[in-house]
Design an enzyme around this catalytic site. Structure first.
Site, PDB file in Angstrom:
ATOM      1  CE1 TYR A  32      -3.290   2.669   1.202  1.00 22.95           C
ATOM      2  CE2 TYR A  32      -1.796   3.237   2.862  1.00 22.95           C
ATOM      3  CZ  TYR A  32      -3.019   3.620   1.854  1.00 22.95           C
ATOM      4  OH  TYR A  32      -3.733   4.827   2.260  1.00 22.95           O
ATOM      5  CE  LYS A  41      -2.152   6.593  -0.684  1.00 19.20           C
ATOM      6  NZ  LYS A  41      -3.573   6.994  -1.279  1.00 19.20           N
TER       7      LYS A  41
END
EC number: 1.1.1.170
Length: 362
Positions: free
Chosen positions: A161, A165
């Protein structure tokens, strides 16, 4: 030729029409990921502030006659374009949940999808793109105290994640182009919580029901930022509104938190006791917890050719629970006047009240 003649004879009227359109367009926005937890709260605050709101998502998460919904694939420009045409500002808060552990999905949505958003914004004439990023883009599992936006991106991101990002935030900030009237900014919240939260509170209560919340990692003194969802939304809207006034804000990232760092285990304990569950009572030394999690991760690697295991007790989760990681909001305060709307005490109280269905009977 006829068009030119008519345009000349009606110049004042046409100019007036453009002014009216510009004024109305300035208050029209699209929330990408508007059916999610943060997105729904963002839609509500935008409506309260007089905006006309579109929502683009893979599904319609709620009904509201004041909102126009567009359903489609974030990576498909043909799906996305109708939702962005004619709006001034796009808030991009779509992302798979951090715990999904699907590298391909994270890369497709967070990076490829965001590149599609940028391209479509340019094609549709969008003036401002505000990204929901994450303060975790600078976190590597070691203490961060009052961290600023000047910290470098993590060389070893804590998970897929966060890895995507970082790619996403870089793409959005690099796309900032004042000469072409396209301004971008990234908001970095940390530990979002609040009513309708599908992750933090439900997962915490599920762990408590299974008897997994008896121990705390470390001495319980490590300060962490948890941020009420309405404060996160407020930061996004302020950034967008000031971005139109001061192009110098473009291409920058901003930490947005409650500006009240709180001991990690104190925060969890307040949620637990507020819903009639016992707070953790026993301490495990941080070094011991990390060492055990590391050994478990090695075991998982050894047996992975034979069996797939997704351990919940991992070194990075130990680091998240046992280290200091809180961030300075001074940049947002100085450049666009950010101040949290809701204090931590009120935020916890409202959150607990909203999860009455998870309350344990005494």
């Amino acid at each position: 030729m006829e068009q030119a003649v008519h345009g000349e004879s009606k110049r004042g009227q046409v100019t007036g029409t453009h002014l009216t359109n510009d004024i109305s367009k300035a208050k029209k926005c699209t929330v990408i990921g508007g059916s999610g937890f943060l997105g729904q709260h963002m839609v509500e605050q935008l409506l309260e502030r007089g905006y006309t709101v579109n929502v683009f998502d893979i599904h319609q998460g709620f009904d509201n006659p004041r909102v126009q919904f567009f359903i489609g694939d974030l990576c498909n420009q043909q799906d996305l374009y109708p939702a962005l045409k004619g709006v001034s500002t796009v808030f991009h808060c779509a992302s798979p949940p951090p715990y999904s552990n699907n590298k391909e999905l994270f890369y497709r949505v967070n990076f490829i999808g965001t590149k599609t958003v940028i391209e479509t914004c340019r094609e549709a004439g969008v003036q401002k793109l505000i990204l929901t990023s994450s303060a975790s883009v600078v976190f590597e599992g070691v203490d961060i105290k009052n961290g600023t936006e000047d910290l470098p991106y993590a060389m070893k991101p804590i998970d897929y994640y966060t890895e995507t990002k970082i790619l996403q935030e870089r793409a959005v900030l690099d796309a900032n182009d004042p000469k072409k009237n396209f301004l971008t900014a990234a908001i970095r919240p940390h530990g979002i919580f609040g009513p309708r939260d599908p992750q933090l509170v439900p997962i915490l209560i599920d762990a408590a029901r299974k008897g997994k919340m008896k121990f705390m990692i470390g001495n319980g003194e490590n300060l962490v930022d948890f941020t009420f969802v309405e404060n996160v939304v407020h930061g996004h809207i302020l950034a967008a509104e000031h971005l139109s006034q001061d192009a110098a804000l473009g291409g920058k990232a901003f930490h947005i938190t409650n500006d009240e760092p709180i001991p990690f285990w104190t925060f969890l304990s307040r949620i637990l006791t507020g819903l009639n569950y016992e707070a953790p009572k026993y301490h495990i030394p941080y070094w011991m917890a990390y060492y055990l999690a590391f050994l478990l991760s090695l075991l998982v690697m050894v047996v992975s050719p034979l069996i797939q295991i997704q351990p919940t007790f991992t070194p990075i989760r130990v680091a998240l629970a046992g280290t200091f990681h809180y961030y300075s909001c001074e940049k947002a305060k100085k450049l666009f006047g950010y101040r949290p709307l809701v204090t931590m005490d009120e935020a916890v109280e409202r959150t607990v009240q909203s999860f009455h269905h998870l309350r344990k009977d005494k």
